[in-house]
Design an enzyme around this catalytic site. Structure first.
Site, PDB file in Angstrom:
ATOM      1  N   CYS A  69     -70.083  31.977  11.326  1.00 38.71           N
ATOM      2  CA  CYS A  69     -71.314  31.371  11.814  1.00 38.71           C
ATOM      3  C   CYS A  69     -71.018  30.086  12.579  1.00 38.71           C
ATOM      4  O   CYS A  69     -69.875  29.663  12.709  1.00 38.71           O
ATOM      5  CB  CYS A  69     -72.258  31.034  10.654  1.00 38.71           C
ATOM      6  SG  CYS A  69     -72.645  32.413   9.582  1.00 38.71           S
ATOM      7  N   LEU A  93     -72.965  35.069  12.857  1.00 38.28           N
ATOM      8  CA  LEU A  93     -72.254  36.205  13.432  1.00 38.28           C
ATOM      9  C   LEU A  93     -71.868  37.073  12.238  1.00 38.28           C
ATOM     10  O   LEU A  93     -70.970  36.730  11.468  1.00 38.28           O
ATOM     11  CB  LEU A  93     -71.008  35.746  14.196  1.00 38.28           C
ATOM     12  CG  LEU A  93     -70.137  36.840  14.829  1.00 38.28           C
ATOM     13  CD1 LEU A  93     -70.893  37.556  15.951  1.00 38.28           C
ATOM     14  CD2 LEU A  93     -68.843  36.247  15.367  1.00 38.28           C
ATOM     15  N   ASN A 135     -69.639  28.580   7.513  1.00 40.31           N
ATOM     16  CA  ASN A 135     -68.953  29.216   8.639  1.00 40.31           C
ATOM     17  C   ASN A 135     -67.565  29.622   8.178  1.00 40.31           C
ATOM     18  O   ASN A 135     -66.784  28.777   7.742  1.00 40.31           O
ATOM     19  CB  ASN A 135     -68.849  28.228   9.812  1.00 40.31           C
ATOM     20  CG  ASN A 135     -67.945  28.729  10.919  1.00 40.31           C
ATOM     21  OD1 ASN A 135     -67.791  29.927  11.116  1.00 40.31           O
ATOM     22  ND2 ASN A 135     -67.337  27.799  11.649  1.00 40.31           N
ATOM     23  N   GLU A 153     -64.613  32.774   6.524  1.00 38.14           N
ATOM     24  CA  GLU A 153     -64.330  33.941   5.698  1.00 38.14           C
ATOM     25  C   GLU A 153     -63.512  33.490   4.488  1.00 38.14           C
ATOM     26  O   GLU A 153     -62.544  32.740   4.641  1.00 38.14           O
ATOM     27  CB  GLU A 153     -63.529  35.002   6.459  1.00 38.14           C
ATOM     28  CG  GLU A 153     -64.124  35.462   7.775  1.00 38.14           C
ATOM     29  CD  GLU A 153     -65.409  36.264   7.621  1.00 38.14           C
ATOM     30  OE1 GLU A 153     -65.733  36.671   6.478  1.00 38.14           O
ATOM     31  OE2 GLU A 153     -66.088  36.464   8.641  1.00 38.14           O
ATOM     32  N   GLY A 192     -51.631  36.684  15.886  1.00 37.04           N
ATOM     33  CA  GLY A 192     -50.339  36.252  15.361  1.00 37.04           C
ATOM     34  C   GLY A 192     -50.142  34.746  15.398  1.00 37.04           C
ATOM     35  O   GLY A 192     -49.043  34.252  15.122  1.00 37.04           O
TER      36      GLY A 192
END
EC number: 6.3.5.4
Length: 586
Positions: A2, A48, A73, A75, A358
């Site tokens: 987010c 999002l 915001n 993960e 990466g």
């Protein structure tokens, strides 16, 4: 994933500012908008949707008793494990989101909960019972969170553009052009705006809404313990921890893919993702300019794992057609980020919301030339009279003048600076002593000088990664409504990597990655020469023209730099930096 923002207020007519801030962040959160307003606090979320796509995961999220509120915001990759811990403590859940796990972790464990999270995150929690507002940022600074204290009030936002929407007359920080022309970015905690700061990674800010007192504290730190001294143990450990990191980073309820450049880091991420998830989408950028093109290696990898591969050729015309949008996406000045802009743009076009990268492999496992150069630089500093380099016309040799600075930043600037202090003083018509004083404002962790030489370089390269690569990745990808995940910066992997003796970790370039995954990596990838994910900017910028902003730049000095770059006598980052300073308003 987010965008978040918020502020405290005294008058109700100030509340409408939250809507302006929210609108400015909409590109990073197009799926949903949420507002929370209390007696003197506004919180906002632009979502999002990645985990739990339902409205049950709507933010700002309130606890069942309404005493706790979160806007978040990021993960949390270990949220399912923490969720099970909470269930054993009789917590019930109304959603499948990691947001709810963070909120209920705080309810149970308070400030101690922050160190439990393995992920990339920036969040605000409002504790109504204690009248406290917390701002918290992840341990490596993957997700940004900016704040400012004005007349006892706090304002925060995921992007600097949020502050400009709060107050379109917000003063700029006079130091930003100097910092940018030295580094190619604005070093933390500073920004382009006066009294707006980036919360340091692994820290939380606690604001008391009653007393208006503020405290910033560290909740987590990495350290270079070097306790693992057996090569076989280190090799097996890196293989295990990176594999687990990639598996965690694949958790998603939305389409997910992998950026594939063709180097070792992105190849490993792609191979492991394919191993855990089956057929995956990979995407790459190619160029007509052979010096920059990595198509051969991208094809080798995509064919070996059987991925659904998408390849996009970026031409000079594409760069100029998208230049205005690139500049709009640039939340803070950077001479990098164009590569991330395009790869994120193409990820969105093929329907991806989340992509693994990466990024971080070079910094953690010794992929940069700087790991080889440090011995030479330390030896040179003891012997050279740096004054002679002021008169030499070679762009690279002039960097030796930074050895006059008596702190660790000298080595970083010798390796990566854009302009010398003397050049900046001419370009900006500034006093060189004043520029030197600005460098003294930069914060360096205690004990840096005590690190081994290779760990010292790793620290310097992580400074670059945190201040440039991670910032660029965040605002360029979120501008395109795409989330970038970085498994090499997994918390458990980092704890393990930093515990490996530097003589093993940096024995050779990417030594532990090559040895640990020698049976998975194609031989062509292991044996290839390192090539960074860069664009043909040297060629593309030769024709760029821009009006020189004489209110901030010395026209005569800038004209000389432009001429030199067109003649191929100057690195492209100098003119690109001058272009940004002259045209972009931050």
């Amino acid at each position: 994933m987010c965008r978040i923002c918020g502020f405290t207020f005294e008058k109700k007519d100030e509340i409408e500012k939250i809507k302006r801030m929210s609108d400015s962040l909409r590109r990073g959160g197009p799926d949903d908008e949420g507002l929370f307003v209390d007696k003197n606090l506004c919180l906002c979320s632009r979502r999002l949707s990645i985990i739990d796509l339902s409205m049950k995961a709507h933010q700002p999220m309130l606890s069942e008793d309404k005493n706790y509120v979160i806007t978040y915001n990021g993960e949390i990759y270990n949220f399912k494990e923490i969720r099970e811990e909470l269930k054993k403590q009789n917590f019930e859940f109304f959603s499948e989101s990691d947001t709810e796990v963070i909120l209920k972790s705080y309810i149970l464990w308070g400030e101690e909960s922050f160190k439990k999270f393995n992920g990339m995150f920036a969040f605000a929690i409002f504790d109504r019972k204690k009248s406290l507002l917390y701002l918290v940022r992840d341990t490596m600074g993957i997700k940004p969170l900016y704040y400012s204290i004005r007349n006892g009030r706090i304002i925060f936002s995921s992007e600097i553009r949020g502050f400009k929407s709060y107050d379109d007359k917000w003063e700029e920080d006079e130091r930003w052009r100097i910092y940018f022309l030295i580094f190619g970015f604005i070093p933390s905690p500073f920004t382009t705006l006066k009294d707006v700061f980036l919360l340091k990674e692994g820290h939380f800010l606690r604001y008391d809404l009653k007393t208006k007192e503020i405290e910033i504290r560290k909740y987590y730190d990495y350290n270079f313990s070097c306790k693992i001294k057996r090569e076989e143990e280190a090799k097996d450990g890196v293989k295990e921890y990176l594999s687990n990191a990639v598996r965690r980073h694949l958790i998603s309820d939305a389409p997910i893919g992998v950026f594939l450049s063709g180097g070792i880091d992105s190849t490993l991420i792609a191979i492991l993702s394919s191993k855990f998830k089956g057929k995956i989408k990979t995407l790459s950028i190619t160029f007509k300019e052979r010096e920059y093109d990595e198509t051969l290696y991208q094809k080798i990898v995509s064919k070996s794992i059987g991925s659904e591969h998408h390849s996009y050729e970026v031409k000079k015309d594409d760069f100029y057609k998208n230049l205005e949008d690139i500049m709009d996406a640039m939340d803070q000045p950077t001479f990098d980020g164009v590569n991330t802009y395009f790869i994120s743009k193409y990820a969105k076009e093929i329907g991806l919301k989340s992509v693994l990268s990466g990024l971080g492999g070079d910094e953690i496992f010794g992929g940069y030339p700087s790991f080889k150069r440090i011995e030479y630089l330390m030896f040179s500093r003891e012997l050279l009279n740096t004054l002679i380099f002021e008169k030499i016309d070679d762009d690279r040799l002039k960097r030796f003048t930074y050895f006059n600075i008596k702190n660790p930043i000298a080595y970083y600037l010798m390796l990566r600076s854009v302009f010398t202090l003397k050049e900046i003083s001419i370009i900006l018509d500034a006093d060189i002593r004043e520029i030197n004083n600005f460098l003294k404002d930069l914060y360096w962790e205690k004990g840096i000088k005590d690190l081994g030489r290779k760990n010292f370089v790793s620290y310097l390269e992580m400074f670059y990664m945190k201040n440039q690569l991670l910032k660029d990745s965040d605002f360029m990808s979120m501008w395109n409504s795409v989330e970038i995940r970085v498994p090499f910066l997994d918390k458990e992997l980092l704890d393990y990597a930093f515990s490996i003796d530097e003589r093993i970790r940096f024995k050779k370039e990417k030594y532990l990655l090559k040895k640990g995954f020698d049976k998975l990596l194609p031989a062509e990838i292991i044996e290839r020469k390192k090539q960074g994910f860069s664009f043909p900017m040297k060629e593309w910028l030769k024709e760029i023209e821009f009006p020189i902003n004489q209110s901030v730049l010395n026209r005569k000095a800038v004209s000389v730099f432009i001429k030199k770059q067109r003649e191929g006598k100057l690195h492209w980052t100098k003119n690109w930096s001058l272009f940004i300073v002259s045209l972009k308003k931050f």
